[in-house]
Write a protein that holds these residues in place. Structure first.
Motif, short mmCIF file in Angstrom:
data_model
loop_
_atom_site.label_atom_id
_atom_site.label_comp_id
_atom_site.label_asym_id
_atom_site.label_seq_id
_atom_site.Cartn_x
_atom_site.Cartn_y
_atom_site.Cartn_z
N PRO A 194 10.01 10.97 -3.28
CA PRO A 194 10.48 12.25 -3.84
C PRO A 194 9.83 12.55 -5.18
N GLY A 195 9.34 13.80 -5.31
CA GLY A 195 8.63 14.18 -6.52
C GLY A 195 7.14 13.89 -6.44
N LYS A 196 6.70 13.46 -5.24
CA LYS A 196 5.29 13.13 -4.99
C LYS A 196 4.77 12.09 -5.98
N VAL A 197 5.55 11.04 -6.16
CA VAL A 197 5.16 9.92 -7.02
C VAL A 197 5.14 8.65 -6.17
N ASN A 198 4.53 7.60 -6.70
CA ASN A 198 4.54 6.34 -5.95
C ASN A 198 5.87 5.61 -6.14
N GLY A 199 6.05 4.54 -5.38
CA GLY A 199 7.33 3.84 -5.39
C GLY A 199 7.70 3.26 -6.73
N LEU A 200 6.70 2.74 -7.45
CA LEU A 200 7.00 2.15 -8.76
C LEU A 200 7.47 3.21 -9.74
N ASP A 201 6.77 4.36 -9.75
CA ASP A 201 7.17 5.45 -10.65
C ASP A 201 8.55 5.99 -10.27
N TYR A 202 8.81 6.07 -8.96
CA TYR A 202 10.10 6.61 -8.49
C TYR A 202 11.25 5.72 -8.95
N THR A 203 11.13 4.41 -8.70
CA THR A 203 12.22 3.51 -9.12
C THR A 203 12.32 3.43 -10.63
N ASP A 204 11.17 3.48 -11.32
CA ASP A 204 11.17 3.45 -12.78
C ASP A 204 11.91 4.66 -13.33
N VAL A 236 0.84 -1.21 0.00
CA VAL A 236 0.00 0.00 0.00
C VAL A 236 0.87 1.25 0.00
N VAL A 237 1.93 1.23 0.85
CA VAL A 237 2.84 2.38 0.90
C VAL A 237 3.52 2.60 -0.45
N ILE A 238 3.91 1.50 -1.09
CA ILE A 238 4.57 1.60 -2.40
C ILE A 238 3.71 2.32 -3.41
N PHE A 239 2.40 2.12 -3.33
CA PHE A 239 1.49 2.73 -4.30
C PHE A 239 1.01 4.12 -3.89
N LEU A 240 1.47 4.61 -2.75
CA LEU A 240 1.11 5.97 -2.32
C LEU A 240 2.13 6.97 -2.87
N PRO A 241 1.68 8.19 -3.22
CA PRO A 241 2.61 9.21 -3.75
C PRO A 241 3.40 9.90 -2.64
#
Length: 229
Positions: free
Chosen positions: A31-41, A23-28
């Motif tokens: 950094p940059g107010k994005v979720n974890g997947l977008d951040y690592t991507d 759930v935390v991973i999918f929260l924005p």
């Protein structure tokens, strides 16, 4: 408490923890107010871009084709694109004629590749404004036009048994034009500068996968279910 009950409780707690982290991973909240997947991507895209800059080497190789003329006719998507590509080629000093969506190209191979690589270099470095001013349409369209042209030229040169020239056009397309277009807007970073983050991300992926697997295993064992061959 029986061992079976302990295993079931352990499995449930592990799975609850797993899904809480998910759930935390999918929260924005990154950094940059994005979720974890977008951040690592985004991080891995930047690292990937930093390892995909082949334009200078390709430019140097294109010098080997100075004075080598190509004469091909290609069909583009429509008349509008044909006119745009003709303008880009004319700007590079190449003789070109347009007949609806058909383009007849006659000119120095190095002039064509060098012009495309100069435009690709600007795009790779996220500087598209000069291309808009130069051609009068979007920078992405400029790169797409070059990519399409090279995609069409390669098989035509193969038909003429100009295999070395065809291979080079293909290399420019894949090593310079595609990365420039695909990474446009992405900041390039060196992986060496972020080795700690890379190792943490990879370690987390392994641990998180095992976490889920063991949680399922303990839960099933606690329920009296066992996997066997």
């Amino acid at each position: 408490m029986s061992m079976q009950q302990k295993l079931k409780t352990r499995g449930i707690l592990m799975l609850v923890g797993f899904f809480a982290v998910l759930v935390v991973i999918f929260l924005p909240v990154f950094p940059g107010k994005v979720n974890g997947l977008d951040y690592t991507d985004n991080i891995f895209n930047m690292i990937s871009k930093g390892s995909s800059y082949f334009i200078p080497a390709t430019l140097q190789e294109s010098e080997l084709y100075k004075g080598k003329t190509i004469d091909v006719t290609v069909k583009l998507a429509d008349a509008a694109q044909a006119e745009q590509v003709a303008g880009q080629l004319a700007n590079a000093g190449v003789t070109v004629s347009v007949n609806d969506n058909e383009l007849a190209v006659n000119g120095d191979m190095a002039s064509i590749t060098t012009a495309s690589l100069a435009d690709a270099d600007l795009i790779f470095n996220n500087n598209g404004t000069p291309l808009v001013e130069k051609y009068g349409y979007s920078e992405r369209q400029v790169m797409y036009n070059w990519w399409t042209l090279f995609k069409k030229i390669t098989p035509e040169l193969n038909k003429q048994k100009m295999f070395a020239a065809a291979k080079f056009f293909g290399n420019v397309e894949k090593k310079a034009l595609e990365p420039a277009y695909n990474y446009y807007g992405v900041e390039a970073i060196k992986w060496q500068e972020h080795i700690g983050l890379i190792l943490v991300a990879l370690a987390f992926y392994v641990v998180y996968t095992l976490w889920y697997g063991f949680g399922i295993m303990y839960l099933f064992e606690g329920l009296g279910l066992k996997i066997s061959h």
